[in-house]
Design a protein around this motif. Structure first.
Motif, PDB file in Angstrom:
ATOM      1  N   ASN A 219      25.134  38.595 -28.168  1.00 51.15           N
ATOM      2  CA  ASN A 219      26.486  38.030 -28.168  1.00 51.15           C
ATOM      3  C   ASN A 219      27.503  39.151 -28.005  1.00 51.15           C
ATOM      4  O   ASN A 219      28.057  39.650 -28.984  1.00 51.15           O
ATOM      5  CB  ASN A 219      26.745  37.270 -29.469  1.00 51.15           C
ATOM      6  CG  ASN A 219      28.003  36.415 -29.402  1.00 51.15           C
ATOM      7  OD1 ASN A 219      28.904  36.667 -28.615  1.00 51.15           O
ATOM      8  ND2 ASN A 219      28.063  35.390 -30.250  1.00 51.15           N
ATOM      9  N   PRO A 220      27.775  39.559 -26.771  1.00 50.22           N
ATOM     10  CA  PRO A 220      28.694  40.680 -26.551  1.00 50.22           C
ATOM     11  C   PRO A 220      30.112  40.425 -27.020  1.00 50.22           C
ATOM     12  O   PRO A 220      30.873  41.367 -27.246  1.00 50.22           O
ATOM     13  CB  PRO A 220      28.640  40.870 -25.025  1.00 50.22           C
ATOM     14  CG  PRO A 220      28.155  39.573 -24.481  1.00 50.22           C
ATOM     15  CD  PRO A 220      27.240  39.018 -25.518  1.00 50.22           C
ATOM     16  N   GLU A 221      30.490  39.150 -27.183  1.00 54.90           N
ATOM     17  CA  GLU A 221      31.844  38.841 -27.640  1.00 54.90           C
ATOM     18  C   GLU A 221      32.019  39.112 -29.135  1.00 54.90           C
ATOM     19  O   GLU A 221      33.122  39.412 -29.589  1.00 54.90           O
ATOM     20  CB  GLU A 221      32.177  37.384 -27.339  1.00 54.90           C
ATOM     21  CG  GLU A 221      32.254  37.072 -25.849  1.00 54.90           C
ATOM     22  CD  GLU A 221      32.638  35.626 -25.592  1.00 54.90           C
ATOM     23  OE1 GLU A 221      32.841  34.883 -26.580  1.00 54.90           O
ATOM     24  OE2 GLU A 221      32.732  35.247 -24.417  1.00 54.90           O
ATOM     25  N   LYS A 222      30.920  39.008 -29.902  1.00 52.19           N
ATOM     26  CA  LYS A 222      31.017  39.185 -31.350  1.00 52.19           C
ATOM     27  C   LYS A 222      30.323  40.449 -31.852  1.00 52.19           C
ATOM     28  O   LYS A 222      30.500  40.837 -33.006  1.00 52.19           O
ATOM     29  CB  LYS A 222      30.433  37.965 -32.070  1.00 52.19           C
ATOM     30  CG  LYS A 222      31.233  36.689 -31.866  1.00 52.19           C
ATOM     31  CD  LYS A 222      30.684  35.556 -32.712  1.00 52.19           C
ATOM     32  CE  LYS A 222      31.532  34.299 -32.549  1.00 52.19           C
ATOM     33  NZ  LYS A 222      31.018  33.171 -33.391  1.00 52.19           N
ATOM     34  N   MET A 223      29.514  41.081 -31.005  1.00 52.59           N
ATOM     35  CA  MET A 223      28.793  42.281 -31.401  1.00 52.59           C
ATOM     36  C   MET A 223      29.174  43.438 -30.482  1.00 52.59           C
ATOM     37  O   MET A 223      29.207  43.291 -29.267  1.00 52.59           O
ATOM     38  CB  MET A 223      27.275  42.045 -31.329  1.00 52.59           C
ATOM     39  CG  MET A 223      26.750  40.989 -32.274  1.00 52.59           C
ATOM     40  SD  MET A 223      24.978  40.675 -32.013  1.00 52.59           S
ATOM     41  CE  MET A 223      24.274  42.283 -32.424  1.00 52.59           C
ATOM     42  N   ASN A 224      29.486  44.590 -31.101  1.00 50.58           N
ATOM     43  CA  ASN A 224      29.857  45.761 -30.299  1.00 50.58           C
ATOM     44  C   ASN A 224      28.744  46.803 -30.235  1.00 50.58           C
ATOM     45  O   ASN A 224      28.929  47.881 -29.672  1.00 50.58           O
ATOM     46  CB  ASN A 224      31.139  46.394 -30.835  1.00 50.58           C
ATOM     47  CG  ASN A 224      30.999  46.861 -32.283  1.00 50.58           C
ATOM     48  OD1 ASN A 224      29.895  46.921 -32.825  1.00 50.58           O
ATOM     49  ND2 ASN A 224      32.125  47.182 -32.904  1.00 50.58           N
ATOM     50  N   GLY A 225      27.592  46.479 -30.828  1.00 52.11           N
ATOM     51  CA  GLY A 225      26.467  47.398 -30.772  1.00 52.11           C
ATOM     52  C   GLY A 225      26.538  48.544 -31.755  1.00 52.11           C
ATOM     53  O   GLY A 225      25.796  49.519 -31.628  1.00 52.11           O
ATOM     54  N   SER A 226      27.393  48.423 -32.770  1.00 53.60           N
ATOM     55  CA  SER A 226      27.523  49.490 -33.761  1.00 53.60           C
ATOM     56  C   SER A 226      26.423  49.402 -34.809  1.00 53.60           C
ATOM     57  O   SER A 226      25.871  48.329 -35.065  1.00 53.60           O
ATOM     58  CB  SER A 226      28.881  49.428 -34.451  1.00 53.60           C
ATOM     59  OG  SER A 226      29.022  48.200 -35.153  1.00 53.60           O
ATOM     60  N   ILE A 227      26.094  50.541 -35.420  1.00 56.96           N
ATOM     61  CA  ILE A 227      25.123  50.614 -36.509  1.00 56.96           C
ATOM     62  C   ILE A 227      25.891  51.026 -37.756  1.00 56.96           C
ATOM     63  O   ILE A 227      26.436  52.137 -37.834  1.00 56.96           O
ATOM     64  CB  ILE A 227      24.006  51.633 -36.213  1.00 56.96           C
ATOM     65  CG1 ILE A 227      23.328  51.302 -34.876  1.00 56.96           C
ATOM     66  CG2 ILE A 227      22.975  51.645 -37.331  1.00 56.96           C
ATOM     67  CD1 ILE A 227      22.346  52.361 -34.410  1.00 56.96           C
ATOM     68  N   ASN A 228      25.960  50.138 -38.718  1.00 56.41           N
ATOM     69  CA  ASN A 228      26.783  50.364 -39.907  1.00 56.41           C
ATOM     70  C   ASN A 228      26.115  51.364 -40.849  1.00 56.41           C
ATOM     71  O   ASN A 228      24.995  51.139 -41.314  1.00 56.41           O
ATOM     72  CB  ASN A 228      27.017  49.033 -40.636  1.00 56.41           C
ATOM     73  CG  ASN A 228      28.131  49.111 -41.659  1.00 56.41           C
ATOM     74  OD1 ASN A 228      28.303  50.115 -42.325  1.00 56.41           O
ATOM     75  ND2 ASN A 228      28.888  48.040 -41.776  1.00 56.41           N
ATOM     76  N   THR A 229      26.794  52.466 -41.131  1.00 57.14           N
ATOM     77  CA  THR A 229      26.247  53.506 -42.008  1.00 57.14           C
ATOM     78  C   THR A 229      27.024  53.637 -43.320  1.00 57.14           C
ATOM     79  O   THR A 229      26.719  54.506 -44.129  1.00 57.14           O
ATOM     80  CB  THR A 229      26.250  54.865 -41.295  1.00 57.14           C
ATOM     81  OG1 THR A 229      27.595  55.204 -40.914  1.00 57.14           O
ATOM     82  CG2 THR A 229      25.376  54.831 -40.058  1.00 57.14           C
ATOM     83  N   GLU A 230      28.008  52.782 -43.512  1.00 60.37           N
ATOM     84  CA  GLU A 230      28.829  52.865 -44.721  1.00 60.37           C
ATOM     85  C   GLU A 230      28.014  52.493 -45.961  1.00 60.37           C
ATOM     86  O   GLU A 230      27.073  51.699 -45.890  1.00 60.37           O
ATOM     87  CB  GLU A 230      30.044  51.948 -44.614  1.00 60.37           C
ATOM     88  CG  GLU A 230      31.028  52.329 -43.515  1.00 60.37           C
ATOM     89  CD  GLU A 230      32.204  51.382 -43.463  1.00 60.37           C
ATOM     90  OE1 GLU A 230      32.281  50.470 -44.325  1.00 60.37           O
ATOM     91  OE2 GLU A 230      33.033  51.525 -42.549  1.00 60.37           O
TER      92      GLU A 230
END
Length: 322
Positions: A219-230
Motif C-alpha cells: 500500500n504505497p499510499e499508506k506505507m513509506n517503507g520506513s523501519i521504525n527504530t524508536e
C-alpha cells in the motif's frame, strides 16, 4: 530459544542462583495453547515470565489485550427435499443464519469494547436438501472477563432462540476461555531499560530497499517503507487493543513482560503476507535477535538485582488483591 541459551550462559558464568525455563507454546492464534498449559500446571513455578511479539515498532508492553471466549454452536435438524417436501424438513442452516441475525442485532446493545466474530464451519451439503447439520464458530472479545461473560450469556440465549424458531436442536462447546492482560508497569520499565542497553539492530541499504519495495507492493499510499527504530518511553498508562493473546492468561498468575520489537516495515497490515515476507528477511531476523538479547538481559537483571524482582512481585501482589 536464543534468549534462553544466552540467559543460561549468564547464569552459569556468574554463578547465579537462578533457573531459566524455555516454554514452547502451541496454538497461540486460537488462544488455547497457554490456557491448556496453565490447566496442566505450567508457569506457576516462575517468578516472572518474559515474552515478545514481532511488530512494526518497538513497545515496552503497556498494552492490554482483550479477554476472549471461543465456542462452537452446532444445530441438528431434519433432512427433506427442499422443493419436493420442504414442510418435512427442519433446517440447521436456518438456525445458524437466524443466530447470526440475532447476534448482529445484539451489537447495538453491548458496550463499545465488545467484539463478536463468527465463521461457518458447516452449512449443509446441497441447496436442494434441507440441512440437518450446521455448525458455526464464535469469538466474543472484550476489555475484561465481565463484559465477555455477559455477552456470551446473551449469545447463548440467541442460539437457543434460533433453535426454537427453526425447530432444531442446539448444542454448544467452549473451546477456550481467555483472560485480559494484567499489565506489569514494573516489567515495562525494565523492558525499556534493557531495550536501551543491548545492541540495537542496524539496517543496510539492502534492508531499506527491501522495506521500500515491500511497502510499494502492499500500500504505497499508506506505507513509506520506513523501519521504525524508536524506543518509546513508558507512559505508565495502559493502552487497549482489539486483539487477544493467551499470554494474558500467564499474566494473571505471574508477573509478565510482553513487549514488541520491530520486525517489519511501519504500517504493514496484521496477518498479511508482507509480515511473512519480512519475517524471513534480515529485517525480521535482526529484530528477533534484538528481542532475544532484551529477554536475556531482563532475566539477568531480575536474577542479579533482588530489588527489581521484589518490585515486580510487589506490584503484582497489589494488583491481584484489587
Amino acid at each position: 530459544v536464543a534468549a534462553g541459551v544466552a540467559l543460561k550462559e549468564i547464569i552459569q558464568k556468574n554463578g547465579l542462583d537462578a533457573t531459566v525455563i524455555v516454554y514452547g507454546c502451541p496454538a497461540e492464534e486460537v488462544l488455547s495453547g497457554k490456557v491448556k498449559m496453565i490447566e496442566g500446571g505450567c508457569f506457576t513455578e516462575l517468578d516472572a515470565a518474559i515474552c515478545w511479539h514481532p511488530y512494526d515498532r518497538n513497545l515496552s508492553g503497556e498494552t492490554s489485550y482483550q479477554a476472549l471466549d471461543s465456542m462452537t454452536f452446532t444445530f441438528h435438524g431434519k433432512t427433506a427435499h427442499a422443493a419436493g417436501d420442504p414442510e418435512n424438513g427442519r433446517s440447521a442452516l436456518d438456525a445458524c443464519e437466524l443466530m447470526s441475525v440475532g447476534a448482529n442485532y445484539l451489537r447495538e446493545h453491548i458496550s463499545a469494547d465488545v467484539k463478536i466474530h463468527y465463521s461457518y464451519l458447516s452449512a449443509g451439503e446441497k441447496p436442494n436438501i434441507v440441512a440437518d447439520f450446521a455448525k458455526v464458530w464464535y469469538f466474543v472479545r472484550a476489555k475484561n472477563r465481565k463484559n465477555v461473560d455477559e455477552t456470551v450469556a446473551r449469545v447463548k440465549d440467541i442460539a437457543i432462540g434460533a433453535a426454537y424458531m427453526s425447530g432444531t436442536q442446539m448444542e454448544y462447546e467452549t473451546l477456550c476461555s481467555g483472560a485480559e492482560t494484567n499489565v506489569s508497569m514494573a516489567m515495562c520499565r525494565l523492558v525499556y531499560d534493557c531495550m536501551n542497553k543491548v545492541e540495537k539492530p542496524s539496517y543496510d541499504e539492502a534492508d531499506t530497499a527491501f522495506a521500500k519495495a515491500l511497502a510499494a507492493s502492499i500500500n504505497p499510499e499508506k506505507m513509506n517503507g520506513s523501519i521504525n527504530t524508536e524506543i518509546p518511553v513508558p507512559t505508565g498508562v495502559v493502552s487497549f487493543v482489539g486483539g487477544s493473546t493467551d499470554v494474558s492468561d500467564v499474566s494473571q498468575i505471574v508477573p509478565t513482560a510482553n513487549f514488541a520489537v520491530t520486525c517489519y516495515p511501519s504500517g504493514t497490515p496484521g496477518h498479511h503476507w508482507g509480515i511473512t515476507a519480512s519475517s524471513g528477511s534480515p529485517i525480521g531476523h535482526k529484530g528477533m535477535l534484538y528481542a532475544a538479547r532484551i529477554m536475556a538481559l531482563i532475566g539477568a537483571e531480575l536474577a542479579t538485582d533482588p530489588s527489581k524482582l521484589a518490585e515486580v512481585k510487589a506490584e503484582f501482589a497489589v494488583k491481584k488483591k484489587s
